[in-house]
Write a protein that holds these residues in place. Structure first.
Motif, mmCIF file in Angstrom:
data_model
loop_
_atom_site.group_PDB
_atom_site.id
_atom_site.type_symbol
_atom_site.label_atom_id
_atom_site.label_comp_id
_atom_site.label_asym_id
_atom_site.label_seq_id
_atom_site.Cartn_x
_atom_site.Cartn_y
_atom_site.Cartn_z
ATOM 1 N N LYS A 326 -69.983 36.353 -21.060
ATOM 2 C CA LYS A 326 -69.534 35.449 -19.998
ATOM 3 C C LYS A 326 -68.577 34.375 -20.505
ATOM 4 O O LYS A 326 -67.894 33.728 -19.714
ATOM 5 C CB LYS A 326 -70.726 34.817 -19.288
ATOM 6 C CG LYS A 326 -71.550 33.849 -20.103
ATOM 7 C CD LYS A 326 -72.669 33.273 -19.249
ATOM 8 C CE LYS A 326 -73.500 32.252 -20.014
ATOM 9 N NZ LYS A 326 -74.567 31.669 -19.175
ATOM 10 N N CYS A 327 -68.486 34.183 -21.833
ATOM 11 C CA CYS A 327 -67.492 33.242 -22.361
ATOM 12 C C CYS A 327 -66.075 33.747 -22.106
ATOM 13 O O CYS A 327 -65.150 32.947 -21.954
ATOM 14 C CB CYS A 327 -67.691 33.025 -23.862
ATOM 15 S SG CYS A 327 -69.073 31.949 -24.304
ATOM 16 N N GLU A 331 -63.866 29.680 -17.124
ATOM 17 C CA GLU A 331 -62.738 28.768 -16.912
ATOM 18 C C GLU A 331 -62.763 27.576 -17.855
ATOM 19 O O GLU A 331 -61.782 26.821 -17.950
ATOM 20 C CB GLU A 331 -62.699 28.292 -15.457
ATOM 21 C CG GLU A 331 -63.878 27.452 -14.994
ATOM 22 C CD GLU A 331 -65.045 28.272 -14.463
ATOM 23 O OE1 GLU A 331 -65.844 27.702 -13.705
ATOM 24 O OE2 GLU A 331 -65.156 29.475 -14.800
ATOM 25 N N PHE A 332 -63.857 27.389 -18.579
ATOM 26 C CA PHE A 332 -63.962 26.271 -19.512
ATOM 27 C C PHE A 332 -63.794 26.692 -20.975
ATOM 28 O O PHE A 332 -63.995 25.884 -21.875
ATOM 29 C CB PHE A 332 -65.325 25.578 -19.354
ATOM 30 C CG PHE A 332 -65.503 24.859 -18.050
ATOM 31 C CD1 PHE A 332 -64.953 23.600 -17.853
ATOM 32 C CD2 PHE A 332 -66.202 25.452 -17.011
ATOM 33 C CE1 PHE A 332 -65.108 22.935 -16.643
ATOM 34 C CE2 PHE A 332 -66.363 24.795 -15.797
ATOM 35 C CZ PHE A 332 -65.823 23.530 -15.613
ATOM 36 N N LYS A 333 -63.413 27.933 -21.215
ATOM 37 C CA LYS A 333 -63.427 28.408 -22.596
ATOM 38 C C LYS A 333 -62.403 27.706 -23.484
ATOM 39 O O LYS A 333 -62.593 27.624 -24.696
ATOM 40 C CB LYS A 333 -63.226 29.916 -22.657
ATOM 41 C CG LYS A 333 -61.846 30.425 -22.279
ATOM 42 C CD LYS A 333 -61.829 31.948 -22.405
ATOM 43 C CE LYS A 333 -60.491 32.541 -21.993
ATOM 44 N NZ LYS A 333 -60.501 34.023 -22.106
ATOM 45 N N THR A 360 -72.780 29.887 -15.239
ATOM 46 C CA THR A 360 -72.153 31.148 -14.850
ATOM 47 C C THR A 360 -70.706 30.869 -14.455
ATOM 48 O O THR A 360 -70.456 30.079 -13.536
ATOM 49 C CB THR A 360 -72.886 31.792 -13.657
ATOM 50 O OG1 THR A 360 -74.250 32.040 -14.029
ATOM 51 C CG2 THR A 360 -72.222 33.105 -13.264
ATOM 52 N N PRO A 361 -69.738 31.465 -15.131
ATOM 53 C CA PRO A 361 -68.331 31.199 -14.829
ATOM 54 C C PRO A 361 -67.967 31.485 -13.376
ATOM 55 O O PRO A 361 -68.563 32.356 -12.722
ATOM 56 C CB PRO A 361 -67.583 32.141 -15.787
ATOM 57 C CG PRO A 361 -68.532 32.353 -16.921
ATOM 58 C CD PRO A 361 -69.895 32.366 -16.282
ATOM 59 N N ARG A 365 -69.154 34.422 -10.567
ATOM 60 C CA ARG A 365 -69.825 34.084 -9.317
ATOM 61 C C ARG A 365 -69.110 34.690 -8.111
ATOM 62 O O ARG A 365 -69.744 35.196 -7.191
ATOM 63 C CB ARG A 365 -69.920 32.556 -9.162
ATOM 64 C CG ARG A 365 -70.751 31.871 -10.211
ATOM 65 C CD ARG A 365 -71.178 30.469 -9.777
ATOM 66 N NE ARG A 365 -70.065 29.619 -9.382
ATOM 67 C CZ ARG A 365 -69.373 28.854 -10.229
ATOM 68 N NH1 ARG A 365 -69.679 28.854 -11.523
ATOM 69 N NH2 ARG A 365 -68.381 28.113 -9.790
ATOM 70 N N VAL A 366 -67.780 34.646 -8.140
ATOM 71 C CA VAL A 366 -66.980 35.173 -7.029
ATOM 72 C C VAL A 366 -67.104 36.689 -6.952
ATOM 73 O O VAL A 366 -67.248 37.262 -5.866
ATOM 74 C CB VAL A 366 -65.500 34.770 -7.203
ATOM 75 C CG1 VAL A 366 -64.628 35.495 -6.198
ATOM 76 C CG2 VAL A 366 -65.352 33.265 -7.016
#
Length: 368
Positions: A326-327, A331-333, A360-361, A365-366
């Motif tokens: 999930k990394c 969006e924060f990686k 959860t990125p 989720r989308v």
């Protein structure tokens, strides 16, 4: 504006040129304590494999040839090394900001004055409990807490700023607020909290001492709140998801993250292993950080600048597009990157997802 740009885009400091900003140097593995979480698996006596004084000077010369990072002389216990003052003096002459990481128990008034004279600009002292019972149990030595506090007082009297380093585990997680209060009360310039990485002796205690991901999230949110209340510096180490939390909280508060609003944390990122930070062992082995046991090279075999610039391991760590799990889509990686050492300790794959992150990125989720 995309979600990535809004919340976790490339930091302002990010460039294609990677320069070391902080080097941790294990000057010896010898130590007078045997702490239960020790990364170094400390030994009683200095090893003949330690970099010699001449090799130490050569290493500092090589680093100075292309960078001026902060250099933290660590161990083990660096004060076990008799020539640590010569190393500190030489580094100071080269223009480095020289710091020392110690357990504080050997820090007599005379030693503190010598460290001040040779240019040590900050000392970090590990305090892992809010009282003697808790700290001494963690450090496996009665009297370690009182000795560390005496060392702190000696550093203060010598005019050396000091910070408190605290490794958070189950044994002290309820004491963190008290440790912060103590750090403020005794005049620390900063409190750095370390989230346990299961490596070295830390691997042996991981099952009984690692707090849960949800508890990490709670502590890091508390830490963010405190960063706005106290006057000393607060830094979360081995906790890259703090940089996600900081942005989430700031966005919810309608605050733009700048150096004026969030200090140095606005200018850096979570996991800096191999990008802005590295670790040099007492034998000269170079690692991305002190908790990721994958070797990039050895300074006895090739110049440090060559290792830093050409290591395949370091180049891989500098490419966020290679992150897995999930990394990868997170969006924060760019500002987090997950703890590569914790990923490796948990799975054997240093590129997989941070195992202690609950987030959860957005993309996942989308996509459901």
């Amino acid at each position: 504006m995309t979600d990535t740009q809004a919340h976790g885009g490339r930091p302002a400091w990010k460039s294609e040129e990677y320069i070391p900003r902080l080097i941790f140097w294990e000057t010896t593995a010898a130590c007078n304590l045997k702490c239960i979480h020790c990364r170094a698996s400390a030994v009683d006596f200095r090893s003949p494999d330690d970099l010699t004084l001449e090799e130490s000077f050569k290493l500092l010369d090589e680093i100075a040839s292309f960078a001026k990072p902060v250099i933290v002389l660590s161990g083990g216990e660096p004060l076990v090394r008799e020539d640590i003052y010569d190393i500190a003096s030489y580094g100071s002459e080269k223009g480095f900001r020289m710091c020392l990481a110690t357990n504080g128990t050997m820090l007599t008034p005379e030693i503190a004055e010598r460290l001040k004279a040779c240019g040590i600009q900050r000392i970090s002292i590990s305090i892992d409990g809010s009282n003697a019972e808790s700290h001494d149990k963690f450090r496996r030595q009665l009297g370690a807490f009182d000795a560390a506090l005496r060392g702190i007082e000696n550093a203060k009297n010598a005019g050396i700023p000091f910070q408190i380093n605290t490794t958070i585990t189950k044994h002290n997680q309820t004491q963190i607020s008290d440790i912060l209060d103590m750090a403020v009360r005794i005049g620390a310039v900063a409190l750095h909290i370390f989230l346990l990485v299961p490596t070295g002796c830390g691997k042996e205690i991981a099952d009984e001492e690692m707090i849960s991901p949800a508890e990490y999230e709670e502590i890091l949110n508390w830490f963010y709140d405190k960063s706005k209340e106290v006057k000393i510096g607060l830094k979360a180490t081995c906790a890259p998801h703090y940089f996600r939390i900081m942005r989430q909280r700031a966005a919810a508060e309608g605050i733009k993250i700048t150096p004026e609003t969030h200090g140095f944390e606005a200018m850096t990122k979570g996991c800096l292993a191999g990008t802005g930070v590295c670790f040099i062992s007492q034998k000269g082995d170079v690692y991305p950080c002190g908790y990721l046991p994958l070797k990039a090279g050895n300074v006895r075999e090739q110049p440090f600048p060559e290792i830093w610039k050409e290591s395949k391991l370091f180049k891989t760590l500098r490419d966020e597009s290679l992150l897995e799990g999930k990394c990868g889509p997170c969006e924060f990686k760019m500002v987090c990157a997950g703890c590569r050492a914790r990923a490796y300790a948990s799975t054997g794959n240093y590129l997989t997802e941070e195992p202690y992150c609950v987030y959860t990125p957005y993309r996942l989720r989308v996509e459901g």
